[in-house]
Design a protein around this motif. Structure first.
Motif, short mmCIF file in Angstrom:
data_model
loop_
_atom_site.label_atom_id
_atom_site.label_comp_id
_atom_site.label_asym_id
_atom_site.label_seq_id
_atom_site.Cartn_x
_atom_site.Cartn_y
_atom_site.Cartn_z
N VAL A 1 20.70 28.62 77.17
CA VAL A 1 21.81 29.00 76.93
C VAL A 1 22.40 30.22 77.88
O VAL A 1 21.87 30.96 78.24
N GLY A 2 23.69 29.81 78.33
CA GLY A 2 24.50 30.87 79.27
C GLY A 2 23.79 30.73 80.54
O GLY A 2 22.87 29.85 80.91
N GLN A 3 24.73 31.45 81.42
CA GLN A 3 24.22 31.50 82.88
C GLN A 3 22.90 31.91 83.39
O GLN A 3 22.21 31.12 83.91
N CYS A 4 22.54 32.66 82.66
CA CYS A 4 21.12 33.41 83.06
C CYS A 4 20.10 32.32 82.61
O CYS A 4 19.20 31.82 83.01
N GLY A 5 20.34 32.17 81.19
CA GLY A 5 19.37 31.04 80.71
C GLY A 5 19.04 29.76 81.43
O GLY A 5 17.99 28.98 81.60
N ASN A 6 20.50 29.12 81.89
CA ASN A 6 20.48 27.99 82.92
C ASN A 6 19.82 28.04 84.05
O ASN A 6 19.03 27.21 84.53
N GLN A 7 20.09 29.22 84.64
CA GLN A 7 19.37 29.65 85.83
C GLN A 7 17.88 29.64 85.94
O GLN A 7 17.06 29.14 86.68
N VAL A 8 17.34 30.52 84.93
CA VAL A 8 16.00 30.54 84.51
C VAL A 8 15.14 29.18 84.29
O VAL A 8 14.19 28.77 84.77
N GLY A 9 15.91 28.59 83.38
CA GLY A 9 15.36 27.13 83.02
C GLY A 9 15.27 26.35 84.24
O GLY A 9 14.49 25.57 84.49
N TRP B 1 11.99 24.16 85.42
CA TRP B 1 11.63 22.82 85.55
C TRP B 1 11.48 22.38 87.08
O TRP B 1 10.53 21.69 87.18
N ASP B 2 12.05 23.10 88.06
CA ASP B 2 11.82 22.80 89.18
C ASP B 2 10.40 23.14 89.81
O ASP B 2 9.47 22.48 90.59
N LEU B 3 9.84 24.26 89.34
CA LEU B 3 8.28 24.65 89.74
C LEU B 3 7.46 23.85 88.75
O LEU B 3 6.35 23.55 89.39
N ALA B 4 7.90 23.47 87.75
CA ALA B 4 7.01 22.67 86.83
C ALA B 4 6.67 21.34 87.47
O ALA B 4 5.64 20.72 87.46
N LEU B 5 7.97 20.77 88.00
CA LEU B 5 7.74 19.49 88.63
C LEU B 5 6.75 19.56 89.93
O LEU B 5 6.10 18.62 90.36
N ARG B 6 6.84 20.88 90.60
CA ARG B 6 6.19 21.07 91.79
C ARG B 6 4.74 21.07 91.30
O ARG B 6 3.81 20.43 92.11
N LEU C 1 2.45 14.93 81.62
CA LEU C 1 3.89 14.90 81.90
C LEU C 1 4.66 14.79 80.76
O LEU C 1 5.75 15.21 80.62
N SER C 2 4.18 13.86 79.85
CA SER C 2 4.91 13.70 78.86
C SER C 2 5.19 14.70 77.65
O SER C 2 5.91 14.65 76.85
N SER C 3 4.42 15.84 77.69
CA SER C 3 4.60 16.90 76.94
C SER C 3 5.69 17.91 77.19
O SER C 3 6.24 18.27 76.06
N PHE C 4 6.38 17.57 78.41
CA PHE C 4 7.64 18.41 78.79
C PHE C 4 8.68 17.58 79.41
O PHE C 4 9.87 18.02 79.47
N ALA D 1 10.39 32.12 85.48
CA ALA D 1 9.85 30.83 85.45
C ALA D 1 8.26 30.73 85.34
O ALA D 1 7.61 29.64 84.79
N ASN D 2 7.75 31.42 86.38
CA ASN D 2 6.09 31.48 86.50
C ASN D 2 5.54 32.08 85.11
O ASN D 2 4.63 31.52 84.63
N LEU D 3 6.24 33.02 84.41
CA LEU D 3 5.70 33.09 82.97
C LEU D 3 5.59 32.08 82.14
O LEU D 3 4.61 31.80 81.54
N LEU D 4 6.75 31.25 82.21
CA LEU D 4 6.96 30.17 81.34
C LEU D 4 5.88 29.12 81.91
O LEU D 4 5.50 28.20 80.87
#
Length: 417
Positions: free
Chosen positions: A9-17, A21-26, A41-44, A205-208
């Motif tokens: 939610v919001g600019q910060c939330g979307n940028q962190v998200g 997602w980008d690092l999770a794909l990596r 992969l199907s868990s997220f 993102a690394n925390l998540l």
């Protein structure tokens, strides 16, 4: 296989998200060389076609749209484990709409745990009304979140600077792999130039990534996400966890001598690695979780817990309040990593500072008219919000008052014979 739903939610939330997602794909690309859509992969990630689209949703008037989106997403899960909400406290959208969505999640899915990653503003925040937004949001977090991971912009900024200084000083030479930095996007799906806040967002993102790794990969001692809340939150309102991440960078060699591994555990309890400016070592622990990834043995975990315990102050009734998790897949570029989550009274100064900044504005009624002209927004909303924050601070005060006292076992039920 359980699934989790992430709400940004919001600019910060979307940028962190976006960074998550980008690092999770990596990470999944590094492990799953053939690119096959597998169970992990199907868990997220949901296997959808290229016509899937997203749109921004604003305000209470879109309540039904939001609920419908949440329900449809939840229906795609075989076993919905928890919700993650990513937002900022200072901005209008992140704090207002973010906590509105949090309330909706509790109404619609009361049995599903709600993890919130909240980015707290610094004292020099460019949003002048951020103290109002933050305190109003705090009341909602107190009442409707199961677990909150507070993140401070100042701590993120200091970590980024520390990493850059270590590299630019030449002390580490070529032994640091760029892909191993928590601030790095190297090798990810992203090809666009980095934005100013990408390095800071990558840390969150690394925390998540560390928090969700047990749901995304196999491990000998994987932790169910809901176990974190069950084990680390003994009192419903005291659900704010201090997070620390290590290593912030790793050396090029992959062999991990015992001594260096022990240093990783020590770093997790140092202020330099925390995502909030606090001092847990001199405050009171209610509980602590160590979530490890990669080349680490259960014996390493146990040895380091025993080594660190004497220097940490735990509440008398939870001296063994440790939760551990071990995922066998390390982050990209690392041989191992550790996320420590501490339920500790050291978060209190952050809340006191927030209260002080709120009161400076509120005493003068500065900028209050912007809020009061909105339907349903009364001045009582502000007095209730600051009262909720004051009560929270007082609960931490009461716990702090027990520090250093004699160890007393909690009273047990007496059974009549």
């Amino acid at each position: 296989m359980t699934q989790s739903v992430v709400v940004q939610v919001g600019q910060c939330g979307n940028q962190v998200g976006c960074r998550f997602w980008d690092l999770a794909l990596r990470e999944h690309a590094a492990v799953n060389k053939k690119g096959i859509y597998d169970e992990a992969l199907s868990s997220f990630f949901r296997n959808v076609d290229t016509r899937a689209v997203g749109h921004k949703i604003y305000g209470c008037q879109y309540r039904e749209n939001i609920v419908e989106k949440l329900r449809k997403t939840a229906e795609h899960c075989d076993c919905l484990q928890c919700f993650f909400i990513i937002h900022s406290m200072g901005g209008g959208t992140g704090s207002g709409l973010g906590t509105f969505v949090l309330n909706l999640l509790e109404e619609e899915f009361p049995e599903v745990y709600r993890f919130v990653t909240s980015v707290y503003p610094s004292g020099e925040d460019d949003v002048i009304t951020s103290p109002y937004n933050s305190v109003l949001a705090m009341k909602e977090l107190n009442e409707h979140a199961d677990c909150v991971l507070p993140i401070e912009n100042e701590s993120l900024f200091e970590i980024v600077n520390k990493i850059h200084q270590m590299i630019n000083s030449g002390k580490l030479g070529s032994t640091v792999k760029q892909s191993s930095l928590v601030t790095s996007s190297a090798g990810s799906a992203k090809t666009l130039p980095e934005k100013p806040f990408d390095a800071m967002n990558n840390i969150v993102a690394n925390l998540l990534l560390n928090l969700t790794s047990s749901a995304r990969f196999e491990g000998s001692l994987n932790t169910d996400l809901n176990e974190i809340s069950m084990n680390l939150v003994p009192f419903p309102r005291l659900h704010y966890l201090v997070s620390s991440l290590t290593p912030l960078y790793t050396l090029a060699d992959v062999n991990v001598p015992s001594r260096r591994l022990d240093q990783m555990f020590s770093d997790a309890f140092s202020r330099d690695h925390q995502l909030i400016q606090a001092d847990p070592k001199h405050s009171l622990y209610l509980a602590c979780a160590l979530l490890v990834r990669g080349n680490v043995q259960v014996s390493d975990l146990r040895r380091n817990i025993e080594r660190l315990k004497p220097s940490l102050h735990f509440v008398s009734w939870n001296q063994e309040g440790w939760k551990t998790g071990l995922c066998s897949v390390p982050p990209v570029g690392h041989s191992h990593s550790l996320l420590a989550l501490a339920n500790n009274t050291c978060v209190k100064p952050t809340f006191i500072e927030l209260k002080d900044r709120f009161m400076k504005l509120y005493k003068k009624k500065a900028h209050l008219h912007h809020y009061l002209q909105i339907d349903g927004m009364e001045q009582s909303c502000f007095s209730e919000a600051i009262a909720s924050l004051s009560d929270l601070i007082e609960e931490y005060n009461e716990l702090d008052a027990t520090k250093g006292g004699p160890r007393i076992d909690p009273s047990r039920l007496k059974i009549a014979v």
